[in-house]
Write a protein that holds these residues in place. Structure first.
Motif, PDB file in Angstrom:
ATOM      1  N   ASP B 117       0.863  -1.174  -0.175  1.00 54.45           N
ATOM      2  CA  ASP B 117      -0.160   0.009  -0.052  1.00 54.45           C
ATOM      3  C   ASP B 117       0.784   1.113  -0.033  1.00 54.45           C
ATOM      4  OD1 ASP B 117      -2.349  -1.569   0.043  1.00 54.45           O
ATOM      5  OD2 ASP B 117      -2.259  -1.419   2.157  1.00 54.45           O
ATOM      6  N   VAL B 118       1.881   1.348   0.799  1.00 52.76           N
ATOM      7  CA  VAL B 118       2.567   2.369   0.925  1.00 52.76           C
ATOM      8  C   VAL B 118       3.450   2.741  -0.577  1.00 52.76           C
ATOM      9  CG1 VAL B 118       5.021   3.326   1.906  1.00 52.76           C
ATOM     10  CG2 VAL B 118       3.300   2.377   3.495  1.00 52.76           C
ATOM     11  N   ASN B 119       3.740   1.566  -1.307  1.00 55.57           N
ATOM     12  CA  ASN B 119       4.560   1.832  -2.536  1.00 55.57           C
ATOM     13  C   ASN B 119       3.514   2.173  -3.417  1.00 55.57           C
ATOM     14  OD1 ASN B 119       7.626   0.711  -2.723  1.00 55.57           O
ATOM     15  ND2 ASN B 119       6.772  -0.432  -1.156  1.00 55.57           N
ATOM     16  N   LEU B 120       2.214   1.764  -3.301  1.00 55.41           N
ATOM     17  CA  LEU B 120       1.345   2.356  -4.231  1.00 55.41           C
ATOM     18  C   LEU B 120       0.966   3.917  -4.251  1.00 55.41           C
ATOM     19  CD1 LEU B 120      -1.685  -0.430  -3.856  1.00 55.41           C
ATOM     20  CD2 LEU B 120      -0.095   0.075  -5.869  1.00 55.41           C
ATOM     21  N   ARG B 121       1.214   4.064  -2.850  1.00 53.96           N
ATOM     22  CA  ARG B 121       1.014   5.753  -2.768  1.00 53.96           C
ATOM     23  C   ARG B 121       2.334   6.436  -3.217  1.00 53.96           C
ATOM     24  NH1 ARG B 121      -1.031   4.335   2.424  1.00 53.96           N
ATOM     25  NH2 ARG B 121       0.694   4.771   3.684  1.00 53.96           N
ATOM     26  N   ARG B 122       3.418   5.558  -3.122  1.00 57.06           N
ATOM     27  CA  ARG B 122       4.865   6.556  -3.661  1.00 57.06           C
ATOM     28  C   ARG B 122       4.791   6.467  -5.104  1.00 57.06           C
ATOM     29  NH1 ARG B 122       4.671   7.203   0.490  1.00 57.06           N
ATOM     30  NH2 ARG B 122       6.019   6.456   2.300  1.00 57.06           N
ATOM     31  N   ILE B 123       4.094   5.646  -5.834  1.00 58.15           N
ATOM     32  CA  ILE B 123       3.892   5.604  -7.316  1.00 58.15           C
ATOM     33  C   ILE B 123       2.848   7.006  -7.618  1.00 58.15           C
ATOM     34  CG2 ILE B 123       2.913   4.580  -9.278  1.00 58.15           C
ATOM     35  CD1 ILE B 123       3.981   1.974  -7.932  1.00 58.15           C
ATOM     36  N   LYS B 151      12.085 -13.189  -2.484  1.00 53.65           N
ATOM     37  CA  LYS B 151      10.899 -13.661  -2.703  1.00 53.65           C
ATOM     38  C   LYS B 151       9.789 -12.593  -2.439  1.00 53.65           C
ATOM     39  CE  LYS B 151      11.222 -18.517  -2.549  1.00 53.65           C
ATOM     40  NZ  LYS B 151      11.066 -19.805  -1.768  1.00 53.65           N
ATOM     41  N   HIS B 152       9.800 -12.113  -1.216  1.00 50.29           N
ATOM     42  CA  HIS B 152       8.998 -10.923  -0.827  1.00 50.29           C
ATOM     43  C   HIS B 152       8.972  -9.688  -1.856  1.00 50.29           C
ATOM     44  CE1 HIS B 152       8.909 -12.172   3.597  1.00 50.29           C
ATOM     45  NE2 HIS B 152       8.541 -13.186   2.861  1.00 50.29           N
ATOM     46  N   VAL B 153      10.292  -9.396  -2.149  1.00 47.44           N
ATOM     47  CA  VAL B 153      10.416  -8.227  -3.086  1.00 47.44           C
ATOM     48  C   VAL B 153       9.799  -8.572  -4.318  1.00 47.44           C
ATOM     49  CG1 VAL B 153      12.402  -7.041  -4.285  1.00 47.44           C
ATOM     50  CG2 VAL B 153      12.655  -7.747  -1.855  1.00 47.44           C
ATOM     51  N   THR B 154      10.023  -9.695  -4.835  1.00 48.83           N
ATOM     52  CA  THR B 154       9.578  -9.968  -6.366  1.00 48.83           C
ATOM     53  C   THR B 154       8.202  -9.743  -6.071  1.00 48.83           C
ATOM     54  OG1 THR B 154      11.388 -11.410  -6.654  1.00 48.83           O
ATOM     55  CG2 THR B 154       9.501 -11.572  -8.120  1.00 48.83           C
ATOM     56  N   GLU B 155       7.406 -10.217  -5.154  1.00 49.63           N
ATOM     57  CA  GLU B 155       5.844 -10.308  -4.857  1.00 49.63           C
ATOM     58  C   GLU B 155       5.521  -9.019  -4.640  1.00 49.63           C
ATOM     59  OE1 GLU B 155       5.972 -14.720  -2.877  1.00 49.63           O
ATOM     60  OE2 GLU B 155       5.164 -12.814  -1.657  1.00 49.63           O
ATOM     61  N   GLY B 156       6.292  -8.100  -3.830  1.00 54.12           N
ATOM     62  CA  GLY B 156       5.757  -6.901  -3.723  1.00 54.12           C
ATOM     63  C   GLY B 156       5.774  -5.898  -4.901  1.00 54.12           C
ATOM     64  N   ILE B 157       6.879  -6.097  -5.695  1.00 52.07           N
ATOM     65  CA  ILE B 157       6.967  -5.197  -6.887  1.00 52.07           C
ATOM     66  C   ILE B 157       5.861  -5.906  -8.034  1.00 52.07           C
ATOM     67  CG2 ILE B 157       8.425  -4.787  -8.995  1.00 52.07           C
ATOM     68  CD1 ILE B 157      10.758  -4.962  -7.194  1.00 52.07           C
ATOM     69  N   ALA B 158       5.514  -7.205  -8.246  1.00 52.41           N
ATOM     70  CA  ALA B 158       4.703  -7.432  -8.827  1.00 52.41           C
ATOM     71  C   ALA B 158       3.256  -6.880  -8.625  1.00 52.41           C
ATOM     72  CB  ALA B 158       4.625  -9.112  -8.974  1.00 52.41           C
ATOM     73  N   ALA B 159       2.948  -6.676  -7.373  1.00 51.69           N
ATOM     74  CA  ALA B 159       1.848  -6.040  -6.795  1.00 51.69           C
ATOM     75  C   ALA B 159       1.819  -4.687  -7.236  1.00 51.69           C
ATOM     76  CB  ALA B 159       1.773  -6.583  -5.379  1.00 51.69           C
ATOM     77  N   VAL B 160       2.743  -3.913  -7.346  1.00 49.64           N
ATOM     78  CA  VAL B 160       2.513  -2.430  -7.512  1.00 49.64           C
ATOM     79  C   VAL B 160       2.630  -2.242  -9.151  1.00 49.64           C
ATOM     80  CG1 VAL B 160       3.006  -1.834  -5.013  1.00 49.64           C
ATOM     81  CG2 VAL B 160       4.773  -1.996  -6.657  1.00 49.64           C
ATOM     82  N   LEU B 161       3.416  -3.055  -9.799  1.00 45.56           N
ATOM     83  CA  LEU B 161       3.482  -2.835 -11.273  1.00 45.56           C
ATOM     84  C   LEU B 161       2.291  -2.437 -12.184  1.00 45.56           C
ATOM     85  CD1 LEU B 161       6.264  -5.214 -12.497  1.00 45.56           C
ATOM     86  CD2 LEU B 161       6.444  -2.778 -12.794  1.00 45.56           C
ATOM     87  N   PRO B 162       1.261  -2.910 -11.758  1.00 43.94           N
ATOM     88  CA  PRO B 162       0.210  -2.391 -12.657  1.00 43.94           C
ATOM     89  C   PRO B 162      -0.109  -0.826 -12.394  1.00 43.94           C
ATOM     90  CG  PRO B 162      -0.263  -4.426 -11.768  1.00 43.94           C
ATOM     91  CD  PRO B 162       1.024  -4.112 -11.021  1.00 43.94           C
ATOM     92  N   ARG B 163      -0.114  -0.467 -11.058  1.00 43.93           N
ATOM     93  CA  ARG B 163      -0.073   0.759 -10.922  1.00 43.93           C
ATOM     94  C   ARG B 163       1.110   1.819 -11.301  1.00 43.93           C
ATOM     95  NH1 ARG B 163      -2.558   3.907  -6.510  1.00 43.93           N
ATOM     96  NH2 ARG B 163      -3.650   2.168  -6.042  1.00 43.93           N
ATOM     97  N   ALA B 164       2.053   1.469 -11.410  1.00 47.45           N
ATOM     98  CA  ALA B 164       3.361   1.881 -11.985  1.00 47.45           C
ATOM     99  C   ALA B 164       3.109   2.272 -13.671  1.00 47.45           C
ATOM    100  CB  ALA B 164       4.736   1.276 -11.796  1.00 47.45           C
ATOM    101  N   ARG B 165       2.444   1.261 -14.205  1.00 38.96           N
ATOM    102  CA  ARG B 165       2.138   1.135 -15.687  1.00 38.96           C
ATOM    103  C   ARG B 165       1.218   2.219 -15.999  1.00 38.96           C
ATOM    104  NH1 ARG B 165       3.030  -4.684 -15.658  1.00 38.96           N
ATOM    105  NH2 ARG B 165       0.997  -4.836 -15.111  1.00 38.96           N
ATOM    106  N   SER B 166       0.004   2.149 -15.145  1.00 45.58           N
ATOM    107  CA  SER B 166      -0.977   3.015 -15.429  1.00 45.58           C
ATOM    108  C   SER B 166      -0.616   4.513 -15.041  1.00 45.58           C
ATOM    109  CB  SER B 166      -2.243   2.914 -14.765  1.00 45.58           C
ATOM    110  OG  SER B 166      -1.960   2.857 -13.266  1.00 45.58           O
ATOM    111  N   ALA B 167       0.451   4.899 -14.071  1.00 44.32           N
ATOM    112  CA  ALA B 167       0.592   6.129 -13.846  1.00 44.32           C
ATOM    113  C   ALA B 167       1.936   6.446 -14.590  1.00 44.32           C
ATOM    114  CB  ALA B 167       1.211   6.058 -12.182  1.00 44.32           C
ATOM    115  N   GLY B 168       2.528   5.695 -15.522  1.00 45.02           N
ATOM    116  CA  GLY B 168       3.542   6.185 -16.324  1.00 45.02           C
ATOM    117  C   GLY B 168       4.864   6.387 -15.551  1.00 45.02           C
ATOM    118  N   VAL B 169       5.008   5.594 -14.359  1.00 43.97           N
ATOM    119  CA  VAL B 169       6.004   5.904 -13.481  1.00 43.97           C
ATOM    120  C   VAL B 169       7.150   4.467 -13.443  1.00 43.97           C
ATOM    121  CG1 VAL B 169       6.837   6.201 -11.029  1.00 43.97           C
ATOM    122  CG2 VAL B 169       4.891   7.563 -12.103  1.00 43.97           C
ATOM    123  N   LYS B 170       8.285   4.745 -13.806  1.00 39.92           N
ATOM    124  CA  LYS B 170       9.081   3.510 -13.692  1.00 39.92           C
ATOM    125  C   LYS B 170       9.551   3.135 -12.226  1.00 39.92           C
ATOM    126  CE  LYS B 170      11.276   4.538 -18.160  1.00 39.92           C
ATOM    127  NZ  LYS B 170      12.605   4.928 -18.720  1.00 39.92           N
TER     128      LYS B 170
END
Lengths: 307, 307
Positions: B117-123, B151-170
Motif C-alpha cells: 500500500d505504501v508503495n502504491l502511494r509512492r507511485i 521472494k517478498h521483493v519480487t511479490e511486492g514489486i509484482a503487486a505494484v507494477l500495474p499501478r506503475a504502468r497506469s501512472a507512467g512511473v518507472k
C-alpha cells in the motif's frame, strides 16, 4: 537483536530450536542438520580476547575447556615464535592458524617484493608455533584497480607457495566483506578466492570461510560445496553480524547476537566433510572492555548454542 | 585520502588526468573514454543537502546551474506532493526520481501487504511531482533468510507494477552494498536485481546503479552491459567511498574523494547508450554541517572533474 532460546538435543543429528525476535515477537521453529558440537572443535582467535597476552590466552581458554587457539602476530611478538611454539606445545594446544599474512597489493613493485618477504617469515613463524596454516588477508590499495590488485595477490601467493610446501604450512585465503575492498582485501567473495586457487592449483592453497564476511553472498552455498569438491575448504570462522552494526571494524557480535544463520551455513560446511576446528574470531570494543574470563565463558556458551 | 588533480579537456572525447595519492606519492596517468560532461546531466538527491527544504533545494541547485533534482520524501512531506509538483514545474526542474519506495520484506504477511500500500502511494506521489521513477530500496529483515526476502521483493514489486504502468512511473531497483544486507536490502548486487527484472519482465521495471553500492563487484562491467542490452539501466548515481570510511551510513565522499574509479564505471554506463541524468547522492555528516550553498558549489565542481 536476535535472542535464541536453545532446546538442543545434542545426542541427536537434528536440532530443534526456537528463535525469538525481540523486536518482532515472531516465533520460528527450524530444523537443521548441522552436526552436534562439543568444545573439542572449538578454537579462539587471540584477537578475540585482545587485552590478553599469549600466556593469558592459553590459560584462559584452557580454563574454559578450549584447547584450540589461532594465534595473531601481536601476541607472538613479545615472546618470539620459538618461545610461543614451546608455550603452545607445553599446554597441549591445537593451533589451526597463524593470523595473518597477505597484504600483497601495492602500486610499487618494491613494496610488493617486501610483502612477499614478510609472508615468507609468516610461514616460518607458523611452522615454529605448529600452526597448520597462515590466514591470508590478501590486501587492497586505493589507486590499484581491483582486477590489477587480484593479480598482485596471485603473484604474491605464487611466490611464497614453495616455502609453504617445504614448511608443510597451508595458506588459506580469507575472502573479506566488500566493505573492506578499498584498503584490506580485493578478494571479497569465495568466487574470487576460488579463482586464485584454481589458477595456482596447489594442495597447500585453500580458503578460510568466515561467516561475517560471506553470509550475504547469494552464491555461498554453491561455493562451499565447490570448495569441498576442490578440497580447498581449509577453515571455518564464526561470529555474528550485529543489527545495527555501529562500526566497520570492531562491532562484531558473538554467535547468536546477530542476523547470520550460522547453523545453516555450518550444515553446508559439514556436508563437504569438513571436520576441522570451528574458529571464533570476534573483534568487539564492547567485549574487549569486559572481564576476559567471563567473556571466554560466554564464548563457550555461544559456541555450543549457536554455532 | 585520494586527491585528484584534474586536467580535463572537456571539448574532447578523451580525458587526461593525473591522480596523486597523498599517502603514496605515486602518480598515475589514465586515459578514459567516458563522455565529456556539463551540468545539463547533473541531478542532486535532496538528501545530499539534508538541512534544506524543497524550496531551498530548488533555489540552491538552480543558483549553481543544476536543474536536476531527485526528491526524497522528507522534503515532500511538509508541503504535500501536489504543491511539491507545482514548485518543481514552476522552477523548470527535471525530476529523475522520487526516493524511496521498497521495504517489501517482513515476516508478517500483513506488514508486507501494508508495504505494498505504501508503495502504491509512492507511485502516485511520483506521478504528482513529475518524477520519472521511484527508486526501490527493496528491504531486508533479521530473521527472514535472504532467498525468502528476495521472494517478498519480487511479490511486492509484482503487486505494484500495474499501478506503475497506469501512472507512467518507472520502478528502479537499487542494489545496496552488502553491508546493508541485514536490515535494508536483500538485493546486494546487480545480478540479484537483474533476476527480479528477468522474472517480472516489465518495461517499467529496471535498475538504479549507484557506484557506492556496487563498485567492488567483480561482475559489475558485465552486469552493466547486460542491463544495457535488457534495457533495464534506468539510473546512475555517483558519490565516493572514503578511505577509511568512518560510518556505515553517513560518511560518503564527494566524487574524487575516495577510491571509486567513477570515470571507468561511467564509461561502461555510457557504452550502453545511457544518456540520462547522473545523480549525486551523498550522505555525509561532515557535509551536512557546512554551509549548503558552498557545498553545492563543491558538488558541481566535483561532478565536472570526477564523474
Amino acid at each position: 537483536m536476535l535472542t535464541t532460546i536453545g532446546l538442543n538435543n545434542r545426542g541427536n543429528r537434528w536440532f530443534l530450536f526456537a528463535s525469538r525476535l525481540l523486536h518482532g515477537l515472531k516465533t520460528r521453529v527450524t530444523f537443521m542438520n548441522a552436526r552436534p558440537l562439543d568444545l573439542s572443535r572449538c578454537a579462539i582467535h587471540t584477537q578475540t580476547t585482545k587485552p590478553w597476552s599469549l600466556a593469558q590466552c592459553i590459560e584462559g581458554y584452557g580454563r574454559a575447556g578450549i584447547r584450540g587457539i589461532s594465534v595473531w602476530r601481536d601476541v607472538i611478538e613479545p615472546v618470539g615464535a620459538e618461545q610461543a611454539g614451546k608455550m603452545l606445545r607445553d599446554a597441549g594446544m591445537q593451533v589451526p592458524a597463524l593470523v595473518r599474512g597477505g597484504f600483497f597489493v601495492a602500486q610499487d613493485a618494491m613494496a610488493r617484493r617486501s610483502a612477499i618477504d614478510v609472508n615468507l617469515r609468516r610461514i616460518d613463524e607458523a611452522s615454529a608455533i605448529g600452526a597448520q596454516m597462515v590466514v591470508l588477508v590478501c590486501g587492497a590499495a586505493p589507486g590499484v584497480a581491483l582486477p590489477e590488485a587480484r593479480k598482485h595477490v596471485t603473484e604474491g601467493i605464487a611466490a611464497v607457495l614453495p616455502r609453504a610446501r617445504s614448511a608443510g604450512v597451508k595458506l588459506a585465503i580469507e575472502p573479506l566483506h566488500p566493505m573492506y575492498a578499498a584498503d584490506r582485501s580485493c578478494i571479497n567473495r569465495m568466487a574470487e578466492a576460488r579463482l586464485v586457487c584454481e589458477q595456482l592449483a596447489d594442495p597447500m592453497l585453500g580458503i578460510a570461510v568466515d561467516v561475517y564476511h560471506v553470509w550475504w553472498d547469494p552464491d555461498l552455498q554453491n561455493e562451499i560445496e565447490l570448495a569441498g569438491r576442490q578440497k580447498t575448504l581449509f577453515a571455518f570462522h564464526v561470529c555474528d553480524w550485529r543489527v545495527p552494526t555501529r562500526d566497520l571494524l570492531t562491532d562484531r557480535g558473538l554467535m547468536g547476537e546477530g542476523c547470520i544463520d550460522i547453523r545453516t551455513i555450518r550444515s553446508w560446511v559439514d556436508k563437504t566433510g569438513f571436520d576441522g576446528p570451528i574458529e571464533i574470531e570476534v573483534f568487539s570494543q564492547d567485549y574487549w572492555s569486559m572481564d576476559q574470563n567471563e567473556y571466554v565463558a560466554r564464548i563457550a556458551e555461544a559456541f555450543l548454542s549457536h554455532s
